[in-house]
Design an enzyme around this catalytic site. Structure first.
Site, PDB file in Angstrom:
ATOM      1  N   LYS A 167      -6.929 -14.409 -14.526  1.00 48.16           N
ATOM      2  CA  LYS A 167      -6.667 -12.975 -14.599  1.00 48.16           C
ATOM      3  C   LYS A 167      -6.388 -12.516 -16.039  1.00 48.16           C
ATOM      4  O   LYS A 167      -6.813 -11.430 -16.449  1.00 48.16           O
ATOM      5  CB  LYS A 167      -5.502 -12.589 -13.680  1.00 48.16           C
TER       6      LYS A 167
ATOM      7  N   ARG B 115      -1.869 -21.685  -1.748  1.00 47.37           N
ATOM      8  CA  ARG B 115      -3.227 -21.627  -2.303  1.00 47.37           C
ATOM      9  C   ARG B 115      -3.901 -22.987  -2.315  1.00 47.37           C
ATOM     10  O   ARG B 115      -3.232 -24.017  -2.333  1.00 47.37           O
ATOM     11  CB  ARG B 115      -3.155 -21.115  -3.755  1.00 47.37           C
TER      12      ARG B 115
ATOM     13  N   TYR C  25       2.840 -20.409 -11.887  1.00 48.83           N
ATOM     14  CA  TYR C  25       1.967 -19.939 -10.805  1.00 48.83           C
ATOM     15  C   TYR C  25       0.611 -19.432 -11.322  1.00 48.83           C
ATOM     16  O   TYR C  25       0.536 -18.734 -12.331  1.00 48.83           O
ATOM     17  CB  TYR C  25       2.653 -18.820  -9.994  1.00 48.83           C
TER      18      TYR C  25
ATOM     19  N   SER D 256      -5.930  -8.237  -4.126  1.00 47.61           N
ATOM     20  CA  SER D 256      -5.520  -9.619  -3.893  1.00 47.61           C
ATOM     21  C   SER D 256      -5.186  -9.842  -2.420  1.00 47.61           C
ATOM     22  O   SER D 256      -4.516  -9.023  -1.792  1.00 47.61           O
ATOM     23  CB  SER D 256      -4.306  -9.940  -4.751  1.00 47.61           C
ATOM     24  N   ALA D 257      -5.653 -10.976  -1.897  1.00 47.59           N
ATOM     25  CA  ALA D 257      -5.429 -11.373  -0.505  1.00 47.59           C
ATOM     26  C   ALA D 257      -5.963 -10.323   0.483  1.00 47.59           C
ATOM     27  O   ALA D 257      -5.367 -10.066   1.521  1.00 47.59           O
ATOM     28  CB  ALA D 257      -3.956 -11.686  -0.237  1.00 47.59           C
ATOM     29  N   CYS D 258      -7.108  -9.698   0.152  1.00 49.37           N
ATOM     30  CA  CYS D 258      -7.722  -8.715   1.051  1.00 49.37           C
ATOM     31  C   CYS D 258      -9.148  -9.085   1.438  1.00 49.37           C
ATOM     32  O   CYS D 258      -9.926  -8.228   1.862  1.00 49.37           O
ATOM     33  CB  CYS D 258      -7.671  -7.330   0.427  1.00 49.37           C
TER      34      CYS D 258
ATOM     35  N   HIS E  11     -12.634  -7.488 -10.670  1.00 44.96           N
ATOM     36  CA  HIS E  11     -11.988  -8.335  -9.651  1.00 44.96           C
ATOM     37  C   HIS E  11     -12.894  -8.337  -8.419  1.00 44.96           C
ATOM     38  O   HIS E  11     -12.569  -7.726  -7.411  1.00 44.96           O
ATOM     39  CB  HIS E  11     -10.606  -7.739  -9.338  1.00 44.96           C
TER      40      HIS E  11
ATOM     41  N   ARG F  50      -7.007  -2.721   2.260  1.00 42.80           N
ATOM     42  CA  ARG F  50      -6.394  -3.121   3.524  1.00 42.80           C
ATOM     43  C   ARG F  50      -5.602  -1.918   4.000  1.00 42.80           C
ATOM     44  O   ARG F  50      -4.529  -1.619   3.479  1.00 42.80           O
ATOM     45  CB  ARG F  50      -5.483  -4.320   3.230  1.00 42.80           C
TER      46      ARG F  50
END
Ligand code: GTP
Ligand code: SPV
Ligand code: MN
Length: 591
Positions: free
Chosen positions: A217, A375, A208, A259-261, A237, A406
């Site tokens: 990363k 993704r 992944y 991440s994912a925000c 980031h 978030r």
């Protein structure tokens, strides 16, 4: 002895350190063949076709999605594994309470046994890559060795890989070594190890993104943050976006969200029709390397060359740029399929999934059709809003830094820090609900300082000290802000429309930078009043806007005491200035 592909550059011009390392890894892992990546389009096509023939990639409908493919991962290998990610420094304190730690020799010994013979019957791919424009003094190189063609294809899209990187490595004679094998995909034999003191990474047992595309990363954040501290810069980031205002001046903003925000979405936002005259240019969507410039400003490059972005939620209303961008030449991972072999995901206005992300007939009782962390991998140049400056070796000057999380409550839509030092505290205080980007429970609020909790390669106490030191060197520091696009009402509905409408908040920030917008001191920082925001054409009830722009003092006093308890974990490594800033905020809130 393994068979080898032709070298991308003559043997005599190759770095001896690279060939020696590749030989040593081949000795240990015993591949059947060695493939040196040259980074050409033809090479990527050949690797892709081979995976299609093997049945590992599925070609999507070439009429509507030309040159697009679907990869389905192992169902238990769909996200980053923070609990299996380690920083291996000689001193445990250097890794800090924010990281898992293992003693370097013990970690190497453990990984050596996992890697021993693991590439038997497989191809070893050598991927030389450069993070950042190849002619930029701010860029840094690495070499990833992997036994996964899927990883190799992703790295060819995500980085400047191949011959030019190899030539730069030979000139500089330094590079980050990243060794990766998908192994048996057994979560009990999965480790992502970082050795920042040795500039090396060892990753086993996952294919992944964040676990396996080691330039991203592992290198560009965990190892680079360590190098950045030693060299006086920051590896963050953060997205980087250019905003051209109606008068024609372009300003650059960097923003750190977990991440994912919302980084990818903010980086390529479409200005609403009700805010005419604005134009948006994406420089980067996930990682920024920030350097103090000779002019006293902070300059940023995006070390990446592509996007590995969240698919669900992407549609023509939320993000038309991303929607258009992923309609050709895109590698999808873990999305669903329609009967016509179109990719499908939650949030699309039309189409019907018949096959879920695991390749089974879609059954809503088993959960979403596309994995929530599905993704896309696509070249940055495919983005209609791509900035013309992505290859500028100097990067772009940053006017404002934004931190965000978030949070369904507590954090207002936006506030501004009093100054740089307070901004460092604001960044360190970020908390956010967990998402599907990492394995574990989703929706739990946790502290995620600077959105770097999973990515800082050293002790956060030292990291905040470094942030303070970088600010002290800037005569024209960016202003620092905090945002929250994710406030909800009692029914769980988002109070703020988000996406393109976020430009209203960015516009206020730029006016603050220019000294032309109003604000009130709300104790936690400076907030706009409703009349300070451009709300022409905005469809938000005045009551909702009032909630979004309010600070609940009792809730915030509790928040401040939680932040204090969190920071105190860092003991002697915590800069005293952080506690002084926090006391200032507490006093302003009446504590
Ligand atoms: P990583 O690639 O994991 O680092 O994530 P990211 O920060 O780039 O997140 P991304 O922009 O991909 O957004 C993640 C999810 O948040 C998607 O499902 C988006 O649709 C959603 N999202 C993004 N921006 C907004 C916003 O302004 N409001 C709301 N409500 N949702 C948003
Ligand atoms: C993130 O999780 O923050 C991502 C995706 O951007 S990954 O490459 O997996 O880190
Ligand atoms: Mn990310």
């Amino acid at each position: 002895m393994a068979t080898a592909s032709p070298l991308p550059i003559p043997m005599s011009q190759l770095s001896r350190a690279v060939t020696d390392w590749v030989d040593a890894v081949a000795q240990l892992t015993q591949p059947e063949s060695v493939h040196w990546c040259e980074g050409t389009r033809a090479e990527r096509e050949a690797l892709t076709s081979a995976l299609v023939r093997e049945g590992q990639l599925l070609k999507l409908d070439p009429k509507t999605y030309p040159d697009c493919h679907l990869y389905r991962s192992d169902p238990a290998d769909v996200a980053r594994v923070e609990h299996l990610t380690y920083i291996c420094t000689r001193s445990k304190d250097d890794a800090g309470p924010n990281n898992n730690w293992m003693e370097p020799q013990a970690a190497h010994a453990k990984m050596r046994e996992l890697f021993r013979g693991c590439m038997r019957g497989r191809t070893l791919y050598v991927i030389p890559y450069c993070m950042g424009p190849v002619d930029s003094p701010l860029a840094r190189c690495g070499v990833e060795i992997t036994d996964s063609a899927y990883v190799a294809i992703n790295m060819l899209i995500m980085t400047r890989a191949g011959r030019e990187a190899l030539e730069r490595i030979a000139r500089e004679d330094t590079f980050v070594r990243g060794l990766h094998s998908t192994g048996e995909l057994d979560p009990n034999r999965r480790f992502i190890m970082h050795f920042p003191e040795e500039l090396s990474i060892e990753s086993y047992g996952s294919g992944y993104g964040g676990n396996a595309l080691l330039g991203k990363k592992c290198h560009a954040l965990r190892v680079a943050s360590w190098q950045a501290r030693a060299e006086g810069w920051l590896a963050e980031h953060m997205l980087i976006v250019g905003l051209r205002d109606p008068r024609g001046a372009t300003h650059y903003v960097a923003a750190a969200f977990p991440s994912a925000c919302g980084k990818t979405n903010l980086a390529m936002l479409i200005p609403p029709d009700t805010l005419p005259g604005w134009e948006v240019f994406t420089v980067g969507d996930d990682i920024a390397w920030l350097h103090p410039g000779a002019d006293g400003r902070l300059w940023a490059i995006n070390p990446e060359a592509g996007y590995f972005g969240v698919v669900p939620g992407t549609n023509p209303q939320t993000n038309r740029n991303a929607y258009e961008m992923i309609r050709r030449d895109t590698l999808f991972t873990n999305v669903a399929l329609t009967a016509d072999h179109h990719p499908w995901w939650e949030g699309l206005p039309d189409g019907r999934p018949v096959t879920d992300w695991q390749g089974r007939p879609f059954d809503p009782a088993r959960g979403p059709a596309a994995h929530p962390n599905s993704r896309f991998t696509v070249a940055a140049t495919r983005n209609p809003a791509c900035s013309p400056l992505i290859d500028d070796p100097r990067g772009v000057p940053i006017s404002a830094i934004i931190f965000g999380g978030r949070r369904r409550e507590v954090a207002p839509l936006v506030y501004e820090a009093r100054d740089w030092a307070h901004g460092v505290l604001v960044g360190a205080s970020v908390a956010s609900e967990t998402t599907a980007a990492a394995v574990g429970q989703v929706g739990v609020v946790r502290r995620d300082p600077m959105a770097m909790q999973p990515f800082c390669g050293y002790n956060f106490g030292d990291y905040w000290r470094h942030w303070l030191a970088v600010g002290a060197r800037l005569s024209r520091p960016p202003r620092i802000f905090h945002v929250n696009w994710f406030r909800r009402d009692a029914e769980g509905k988002f109070l703020w429309p988000g996406f393109g409408e976020n430009l209203r908040v960015l516009a206020w920030m730029l006016e603050r930078c220019a000294g032309t917008a109003g604000a009130i001191d709300a104790g936690i920082g400076l907030l706009p009043r409703a009349e300070d925001l451009d709300t022409r054409g905005l469809k938000v009830e005045p009551q909702a806007l009032a909630t979004l722009l309010s600070v609940d003092a009792p809730l915030w006093r509790k928040e401040v005491s939680e932040v204090r308890a969190y920071l105190e974990q860092y003991g002697a490594r915590l800069p005293q200035q952080m506690l002084a800033e926090l006391s200032r905020t507490a006093a302003a809130l009446g504590d």
